[in-house]
Enzyme design. Structure first.
Site, PDB file in Angstrom:
ATOM      1  N   TYR A   1       0.843  -1.200   0.000  1.00  0.00           N
ATOM      2  CA  TYR A   1       0.000   0.000   0.000  1.00  0.00           C
ATOM      3  C   TYR A   1       0.879   1.251   0.000  1.00  0.00           C
ATOM      4  CZ  TYR A   1      -4.063  -2.904   0.977  1.00  0.00           C
ATOM      5  OH  TYR A   1      -5.059  -3.846   0.900  1.00  0.00           O
TER       6      TYR A   1
ATOM      7  N   ASN B   1     -12.772  -1.368  -5.028  1.00  0.00           N
ATOM      8  CA  ASN B   1     -12.588  -1.825  -6.400  1.00  0.00           C
ATOM      9  C   ASN B   1     -13.787  -2.678  -6.842  1.00  0.00           C
ATOM     10  OD1 ASN B   1     -11.675  -2.959  -8.818  1.00  0.00           O
ATOM     11  ND2 ASN B   1     -10.342  -4.418  -7.779  1.00  0.00           N
TER      12      ASN B   1
ATOM     13  N   CYS C   1      -6.653  -5.825  -7.182  1.00  0.00           N
ATOM     14  CA  CYS C   1      -6.456  -5.307  -5.825  1.00  0.00           C
ATOM     15  C   CYS C   1      -5.864  -6.370  -4.905  1.00  0.00           C
ATOM     16  CB  CYS C   1      -7.760  -4.759  -5.268  1.00  0.00           C
ATOM     17  SG  CYS C   1      -9.120  -5.933  -5.259  1.00  0.00           S
TER      18      CYS C   1
ATOM     19  N   GLU D   1      -1.379 -17.069  -9.096  1.00  0.00           N
ATOM     20  CA  GLU D   1      -0.589 -16.255 -10.016  1.00  0.00           C
ATOM     21  C   GLU D   1       0.913 -16.489  -9.883  1.00  0.00           C
ATOM     22  OE1 GLU D   1      -1.645 -12.124  -9.771  1.00  0.00           O
ATOM     23  OE2 GLU D   1      -3.702 -12.508 -10.396  1.00  0.00           O
TER      24      GLU D   1
END
Length: 161
Positions: A94, A117, A125, A152
């Site tokens: 952040y 979002n 996000c 991912e």
């Protein structure tokens, strides 16, 4: 205004997709699905979104090419645009995100915009973490954030020989 909605099953739960004339306005995962039925016939305006989400979950898609029209303030839009610049398989804190946006003091506002979002997964996000590497805050639940990050960036077994 024509609004189309569909509900699909994903590995992380039932997902609601909403589109309007300008593009997709919402992709969200639902926790309470007691009254929800999966959409039998996907509206044409959402078919490519469904296809690309399935490809993402299958591991064959790392970027989304869809017409998006998220609704939010100018600041929220700026934060969401910055989220889209975090590469697949990478994370950002952040604090780093606040610095990229030009105001380190805006960290709480950046975190709040991140939490608002409306485009789950496609505006990533989930790739924003705490400065210490912790999985902090995620509207879809921390277990989903952990799953998405592992999806991912799976740990690869190195060859022993």
């Amino acid at each position: 205004m024509n609004t189309h909605t569909a509900y699909i099953k994903t590995p992380l739960g039932i997902t609601r997709l909403v589109s309007e004339e300008n593009g997709i306005t919402e992709i969200s995962v639902l926790d309470d699905v007691s009254d929800i039925f999966l959409t039998e016939f996907i509206p044409e305006s959402l078919q490519d979104c469904v296809k690309q989400l399935h490809e993402y979950f299958e591991g064959t898609r790392t970027e989304f090419q869809l017409p998006f029209a998220p609704k939010g303030t100018v600041f929220q839009q700026k934060v969401w645009k910055a989220l889209n610049e975090i590469p697949y398989g990478k994370t950002c804190s952040y604090l780093e995100l606040s610095k990229r946006l030009g105001d380190v003091k805006a960290i709480r506002a950046v975190a709040a915009a991140n939490g608002k979002n409306p485009l789950w997964i496609v505006t990533p996000c989930h790739r924003v973490i705490g400065s210490d590497g912790s999985l902090t805050g995620y509207a879809g639940g921390l277990w989903r954030k952990k799953w998405l990050l592992a999806h991912e960036n799976p740990v690869k077994q190195q060859s022993l020989f």
